[in-house]
Scaffold this motif. Structure first.
Motif, PDB file in Angstrom:
ATOM      1  N   MET A   1       0.853  -1.197   0.000  1.00 17.72           N
ATOM      2  CA  MET A   1       0.000   0.000   0.000  1.00 17.72           C
ATOM      3  C   MET A   1       0.885   1.242   0.000  1.00 17.72           C
ATOM      4  SD  MET A   1      -3.121  -0.982   0.005  1.00 17.72           S
ATOM      5  CE  MET A   1      -4.030   0.448   0.611  1.00 17.72           C
ATOM      6  N   SER A   2       0.501   2.260  -0.775  1.00 15.89           N
ATOM      7  CA  SER A   2       1.301   3.466  -0.850  1.00 15.89           C
ATOM      8  C   SER A   2       0.435   4.695  -0.650  1.00 15.89           C
ATOM      9  CB  SER A   2       2.019   3.554  -2.197  1.00 15.89           C
ATOM     10  OG  SER A   2       1.085   3.723  -3.250  1.00 15.89           O
ATOM     11  N   THR A   3       1.122   5.803  -0.316  1.00 12.77           N
ATOM     12  CA  THR A   3       0.475   7.092  -0.206  1.00 12.77           C
ATOM     13  C   THR A   3       1.368   8.089  -0.919  1.00 12.77           C
ATOM     14  OG1 THR A   3      -0.468   8.683   1.348  1.00 12.77           O
ATOM     15  CG2 THR A   3       1.536   7.543   2.046  1.00 12.77           C
ATOM     16  N   SER A   4       1.204   9.382  -0.670  1.00 12.95           N
ATOM     17  CA  SER A   4       1.955  10.395  -1.388  1.00 12.95           C
ATOM     18  C   SER A   4       2.906  11.138  -0.464  1.00 12.95           C
ATOM     19  CB  SER A   4       0.985  11.393  -2.034  1.00 12.95           C
ATOM     20  OG  SER A   4       1.653  12.528  -2.508  1.00 12.95           O
ATOM     21  N   SER A   5       3.991  11.658  -1.045  1.00 14.61           N
ATOM     22  CA  SER A   5       4.927  12.482  -0.280  1.00 14.61           C
ATOM     23  C   SER A   5       4.247  13.734   0.261  1.00 14.61           C
ATOM     24  CB  SER A   5       6.124  12.856  -1.153  1.00 14.61           C
ATOM     25  OG  SER A   5       5.708  13.553  -2.320  1.00 14.61           O
ATOM     26  N   HIS A   6       3.102  14.124  -0.303  1.00 14.86           N
ATOM     27  CA  HIS A   6       2.354  15.274   0.213  1.00 14.86           C
ATOM     28  C   HIS A   6       1.865  15.027   1.640  1.00 14.86           C
ATOM     29  CE1 HIS A   6       2.279  16.004  -4.092  1.00 14.86           C
ATOM     30  NE2 HIS A   6       1.745  17.188  -3.905  1.00 14.86           N
ATOM     31  N   GLU A   7       1.746  13.752   2.022  1.00 17.32           N
ATOM     32  CA  GLU A   7       1.224  13.411   3.344  1.00 17.32           C
ATOM     33  C   GLU A   7       2.300  13.395   4.429  1.00 17.32           C
ATOM     34  OE1 GLU A   7      -2.041  13.058   3.814  1.00 17.32           O
ATOM     35  OE2 GLU A   7      -2.265  13.526   1.691  1.00 17.32           O
ATOM     36  N   SER A  98      13.261  11.440 -13.041  1.00 18.85           N
ATOM     37  CA  SER A  98      11.910  10.875 -13.032  1.00 18.85           C
ATOM     38  C   SER A  98      11.959   9.357 -13.040  1.00 18.85           C
ATOM     39  CB  SER A  98      11.128  11.373 -14.252  1.00 18.85           C
ATOM     40  OG  SER A  98      10.931  12.764 -14.184  1.00 18.85           O
ATOM     41  N   PHE A  99      11.166   8.746 -12.158  1.00 16.11           N
ATOM     42  CA  PHE A  99      11.014   7.303 -12.094  1.00 16.11           C
ATOM     43  C   PHE A  99       9.530   6.978 -12.235  1.00 16.11           C
ATOM     44  CE2 PHE A  99      14.910   8.251  -9.813  1.00 16.11           C
ATOM     45  CZ  PHE A  99      15.796   7.317 -10.319  1.00 16.11           C
ATOM     46  N   ARG A 100       9.217   5.690 -12.198  1.00 16.11           N
ATOM     47  CA  ARG A 100       7.831   5.274 -12.416  1.00 16.11           C
ATOM     48  C   ARG A 100       6.895   5.830 -11.349  1.00 16.11           C
ATOM     49  NH1 ARG A 100       4.620   0.863 -11.011  1.00 16.11           N
ATOM     50  NH2 ARG A 100       6.298   0.038  -9.713  1.00 16.11           N
ATOM     51  N   ARG A 101       7.359   5.910 -10.107  1.00 15.08           N
ATOM     52  CA  ARG A 101       6.471   6.303  -9.012  1.00 15.08           C
ATOM     53  C   ARG A 101       6.746   7.718  -8.501  1.00 15.08           C
ATOM     54  NH1 ARG A 101       6.990   3.507  -4.308  1.00 15.08           N
ATOM     55  NH2 ARG A 101       4.804   3.848  -3.754  1.00 15.08           N
ATOM     56  N   GLY A 102       7.714   8.428  -9.101  1.00 17.41           N
ATOM     57  CA  GLY A 102       7.991   9.756  -8.598  1.00 17.41           C
ATOM     58  C   GLY A 102       9.274  10.339  -9.143  1.00 17.41           C
ATOM     59  N   ARG A 103       9.809  11.338  -8.425  1.00 19.08           N
ATOM     60  CA  ARG A 103      11.014  12.041  -8.856  1.00 19.08           C
ATOM     61  C   ARG A 103      11.974  12.130  -7.681  1.00 19.08           C
ATOM     62  NH1 ARG A 103      10.201  17.418 -10.836  1.00 19.08           N
ATOM     63  NH2 ARG A 103      11.686  17.000 -12.513  1.00 19.08           N
ATOM     64  N   ALA A 104      13.274  12.003  -7.981  1.00 19.66           N
ATOM     65  CA  ALA A 104      14.286  11.947  -6.933  1.00 19.66           C
ATOM     66  C   ALA A 104      15.401  12.952  -7.180  1.00 19.66           C
ATOM     67  CB  ALA A 104      14.879  10.544  -6.840  1.00 19.66           C
ATOM     68  N   VAL A 105      16.006  13.396  -6.081  1.00 16.27           N
ATOM     69  CA  VAL A 105      17.153  14.302  -6.107  1.00 16.27           C
ATOM     70  C   VAL A 105      18.177  13.794  -5.101  1.00 16.27           C
ATOM     71  CG1 VAL A 105      17.961  16.643  -5.558  1.00 16.27           C
ATOM     72  CG2 VAL A 105      15.782  16.327  -6.748  1.00 16.27           C
ATOM     73  N   LEU A 106      19.439  13.868  -5.454  1.00 16.44           N
ATOM     74  CA  LEU A 106      20.526  13.582  -4.518  1.00 16.44           C
ATOM     75  C   LEU A 106      21.292  14.881  -4.307  1.00 16.44           C
ATOM     76  CD1 LEU A 106      21.782  11.203  -2.938  1.00 16.44           C
ATOM     77  CD2 LEU A 106      23.433  10.976  -4.811  1.00 16.44           C
ATOM     78  N   GLY A 120       6.524  11.941  -4.753  1.00 11.16           N
ATOM     79  CA  GLY A 120       5.739  10.878  -5.381  1.00 11.16           C
ATOM     80  C   GLY A 120       5.209   9.889  -4.371  1.00 11.16           C
ATOM     81  N   GLY A 121       5.011   8.662  -4.816  1.00 12.73           N
ATOM     82  CA  GLY A 121       4.449   7.632  -3.960  1.00 12.73           C
ATOM     83  C   GLY A 121       5.425   7.144  -2.912  1.00 12.73           C
ATOM     84  N   VAL A 122       4.942   6.943  -1.716  1.00 13.83           N
ATOM     85  CA  VAL A 122       5.758   6.396  -0.627  1.00 13.83           C
ATOM     86  C   VAL A 122       4.992   5.247   0.022  1.00 13.83           C
ATOM     87  CG1 VAL A 122       6.920   8.591  -0.165  1.00 13.83           C
ATOM     88  CG2 VAL A 122       4.830   8.047   1.066  1.00 13.83           C
ATOM     89  N   PHE A 123       5.720   4.367   0.699  1.00 12.70           N
ATOM     90  CA  PHE A 123       5.077   3.255   1.383  1.00 12.70           C
ATOM     91  C   PHE A 123       4.295   3.773   2.586  1.00 12.70           C
ATOM     92  CE2 PHE A 123       8.637   0.971  -0.698  1.00 12.70           C
ATOM     93  CZ  PHE A 123       7.901   0.002  -1.377  1.00 12.70           C
ATOM     94  N   ARG A 124       3.022   3.442   2.645  1.00 15.55           N
ATOM     95  CA  ARG A 124       2.160   3.936   3.718  1.00 15.55           C
ATOM     96  C   ARG A 124       2.621   3.443   5.097  1.00 15.55           C
ATOM     97  NH1 ARG A 124      -2.882   5.830   3.356  1.00 15.55           N
ATOM     98  NH2 ARG A 124      -3.099   5.015   1.240  1.00 15.55           N
ATOM     99  N   ASP A 125       3.061   2.201   5.182  1.00 12.54           N
ATOM    100  CA  ASP A 125       3.413   1.614   6.475  1.00 12.54           C
ATOM    101  C   ASP A 125       4.888   1.776   6.824  1.00 12.54           C
ATOM    102  OD1 ASP A 125       0.797   0.769   6.873  1.00 12.54           O
ATOM    103  OD2 ASP A 125       1.133  -1.117   5.802  1.00 12.54           O
ATOM    104  N   TRP A 126       5.653   2.468   5.974  1.00 12.99           N
ATOM    105  CA  TRP A 126       7.070   2.703   6.248  1.00 12.99           C
ATOM    106  C   TRP A 126       7.207   4.049   6.925  1.00 12.99           C
ATOM    107  CZ3 TRP A 126      11.207   5.847   5.902  1.00 12.99           C
ATOM    108  CH2 TRP A 126      12.492   5.297   5.924  1.00 12.99           C
ATOM    109  N   GLY A 127       7.756   4.069   8.132  1.00 11.72           N
ATOM    110  CA  GLY A 127       7.956   5.316   8.834  1.00 11.72           C
ATOM    111  C   GLY A 127       9.027   5.158   9.882  1.00 11.72           C
ATOM    112  N   VAL A 128       9.965   6.087   9.948  1.00 15.16           N
ATOM    113  CA  VAL A 128      11.060   6.000  10.910  1.00 15.16           C
ATOM    114  C   VAL A 128      10.503   5.873  12.316  1.00 15.16           C
ATOM    115  CG1 VAL A 128      12.988   7.254  11.937  1.00 15.16           C
ATOM    116  CG2 VAL A 128      12.696   7.237   9.460  1.00 15.16           C
ATOM    117  N   GLY A 129      11.024   4.911  13.053  1.00 16.79           N
ATOM    118  CA  GLY A 129      10.579   4.683  14.419  1.00 16.79           C
ATOM    119  C   GLY A 129       9.474   3.671  14.552  1.00 16.79           C
ATOM    120  N   ARG A 130       9.045   3.084  13.433  1.00 15.86           N
ATOM    121  CA  ARG A 130       7.991   2.078  13.520  1.00 15.86           C
ATOM    122  C   ARG A 130       8.174   1.032  12.422  1.00 15.86           C
ATOM    123  NH1 ARG A 130       3.862   3.566   9.820  1.00 15.86           N
ATOM    124  NH2 ARG A 130       4.116   5.688   8.995  1.00 15.86           N
ATOM    125  N   GLY A 131       7.636  -0.150  12.683  1.00 15.66           N
ATOM    126  CA  GLY A 131       7.682  -1.226  11.693  1.00 15.66           C
ATOM    127  C   GLY A 131       9.092  -1.626  11.322  1.00 15.66           C
TER     128      GLY A 131
END
Length: 255
Positions: A1-7, A98-106, A120-131
């Motif tokens: 499941m994914s959500t957006s970097s806006h969140e 640009s990638f399939r699910r978003g855009r990246a910068v280094l 772009g899209g991020v994993f909904r259940d991935w979050g620092v300090g959990r899981g």
């Protein structure tokens, strides 16, 4: 499941290891961390690490870059954020790509610490300090307050968005919170003295492991270098260096 970097504006949303040899890196981290790996659609030079079927981190093979762990921060607009980085005298090394699910910068901050941006899209259940995500991130730099100002302006920490991260200055450290979770800390050094040329500011990734001693032993057996286990009121941990030189920290679970 994914959500957006806006969140998750300004929050760490992923970590990635750059390696010169993807197969060898997967073998090392599989032995030490118990991770499994799966190739992804970006190509044969990319893979994701998983634990118990949940995503942990990305692995990228690129022999032209030093082996290192890099955190990525969620942004609304990669172009706007990259412009903010340049305006403040820092470096955009790669992208936006640009990638399939978003855009990246280094990029690298004014003191040289490398970090990434993701729109772009991020994993909904991935979050620092959990899981399965890292327990926390730490920027070790010379001037924590100056670094916090830079990242705050670039990543909109403390901004108007209800999903923005909030920084706070506590006991000579800057602590970054996203919602109820502490996701990062910025630690400073002696700002009144000249910088040590042998100590480069960098972001450190801290992973929790079920058995600290077992992880340290496995790292040594697999060709890594380990520091002595350290203990404080906050817990127990050890800093490890993989065979290519990438640094990371393993933590014992909180008792």
């Amino acid at each position: 499941m994914s959500t957006s970097s806006h969140e998750a504006v300004g929050a760490p949303c992923w970590v990635s290891l750059t390696t010169a040899d993807l197969t060898s890196a997967q073998r090392f981290y599989g032995a030490v961390m118990g991770w499994t790996f799966r190739r992804i659609r970006l190509g044969e030079w990319f893979s994701f690490a998983f634990r118990d079927g949940a995503p942990v981190a990305g692995f990228v093979e690129n022999p032209s870059l030093p082996a290192a762990w890099t955190p990525y921060f969620a942004v609304v607009d990669a172009d706007v954020t990259a412009a903010r980085i340049r305006e403040r005298g820092a470096t955009v090394a790669v992208g936006p790509l640009s990638f399939r699910r978003g855009r990246a910068v280094l990029a690298a901050d004014p003191d040289g610490a490398v970090f990434g941006l993701w729109q772009g899209g991020v994993f909904r259940d991935w979050g620092v300090g959990r899981g399965t995500a890292p327990a926390w991130l730490e920027l070790r730099t010379r001037d924590a307050f100056a670094a916090a100002i830079f990242y705050g302006e670039v990543l909109d920490w403390g901004g108007e968005s209800p999903t923005s991260c909030v920084p706070a200055y506590e006991h000579d450290h800057v602590v970054l919170r996203h919602g109820n979770n502490t996701v990062a800390r910025i630690s400073g050094g002696a700002v009144d003295t000249g910088p040590d040329p042998h100590v480069r500011p960098r972001w450190h990734v801290h992973f929790q492991v079920p058995d600290l001693e077992a992880a340290v032993e496995a790292a040594t057996t697999a060709g890594g270098i380990t520091s002595p286990v350290e203990t404080s009121s906050a817990g127990r941990w050890a800093t490890l260096r993989d065979p290519e030189g990438a640094l990371f920290t393993v933590l014992a679970p909180q008792g």
